[in-house]
Design an enzyme around this catalytic site. Structure first.
Site: not given
Ligand code: ADP
Ligand code: MG
Length: 203
Positions: A23, A25-26, A92, A94, A148, A180
């Site tokens: 999503s 977050k990082t 991270e 959690q 999704c 989703c």
């Molecule tokens: P999180 O820390 O929430 O796991 P990241 O910030 O590491 O997310 O990564 C976000 C990136 O992941 C997006 O910019 C995109 O490049 C990639 N990505 C891969 N799959 C998806 C997805 N289903 N929806 C949105 N981004 C995705």
């Molecule tokens: Mg992350």
């Protein structure tokens, strides 16, 4: 959403960035921390040392944005290593457990800006402590959504693609994908199935 514009004198606060896997977050955590660095604030970043998916000493997004960090085993290690940082990033979250709530509050009480990123639900959709508790005490909350992988709608669930009962299973796009509410299948592995096809494999 209101976001703090400047580092205020004499008060700290907690920001939480939460959501499912992928999503952003990082990415969002790194964006906020880089802006603080441009503002010449003293920034320090932590992650749990169990997270060795991409690099031992960086936080790394799925889009390969990265920032050097201290890997720590317990939330209390953050207090020992935080020094005189004005801005504290924690990824991270959690994986730190409930101790992180006290630690984040203490850092904010000391006048620091604390930015915490973490999963708000586990792969079964159960709220993933300590994120719910941090959401309650935070000043600023951001819920991020992914896309999704089945239908392209906004996604706030992490679909596990391999059959493992344990709550913590480190992995990336080979192990999880964003779904989703409609396409998320928490009970997919109640049958004999061992691995779900990726959305783009199932046609
Ligand atoms: P999180 O820390 O929430 O796991 P990241 O910030 O590491 O997310 O990564 C976000 C990136 O992941 C997006 O910019 C995109 O490049 C990639 N990505 C891969 N799959 C998806 C997805 N289903 N929806 C949105 N981004 C995705
Ligand atoms: Mg992350």
């Amino acid at each position: 959403m209101s976001t703090p514009r400047a580092y205020p004198v004499g008060t700290g606060w907690i920001e939480v960035v939460c959501g499912c896997m992928f999503s952003g977050k990082t990415e969002e955590l790194i964006r906020r921390l880089n802006r603080a660095r441009y503002a010449t604030q003293r920034v320090v970043v932590f992650k749990p040392s169990v997270d060795v998916r991409y690099a031992a000493e960086d936080i790394v997004s799925h889009s390969d944005a990265r920032l050097p960090c201290f890997p720590v085993t317990d939330a209390s290690d953050i207090l020992r290593r935080v020094g005189d940082a004005q801005v504290v990033g924690i990824d991270e979250a959690q994986f730190f457990g409930m101790e992180l709530v006290e630690v984040a509050n203490r850092l904010a009480d000391e006048g620091r800006r604390v930015i915490v990123a973490g999963l708000d639900q586990d792969y079964r959709g159960v709220p993933f402590e300590p994120i719910p508790q941090l959401l309650a005490v935070a000043e600023y909350v951001t819920k991020a959504m992914a896309v999704c992988m089945v239908c392209g709608a906004p996604a706030n669930r992490s679909q596990r693609l391999v059959h493992r009962e344990r709550r913590v299973l480190l992995g990336s796009s080979d192990t999880y994908e964003a779904r989703c509410r409609l396409h998320w299948q928490p009970d997919a592995f109640d049958s004999e199935q061992q691995r779900l096809p990726l959305a783009d494999e199932s046609g």
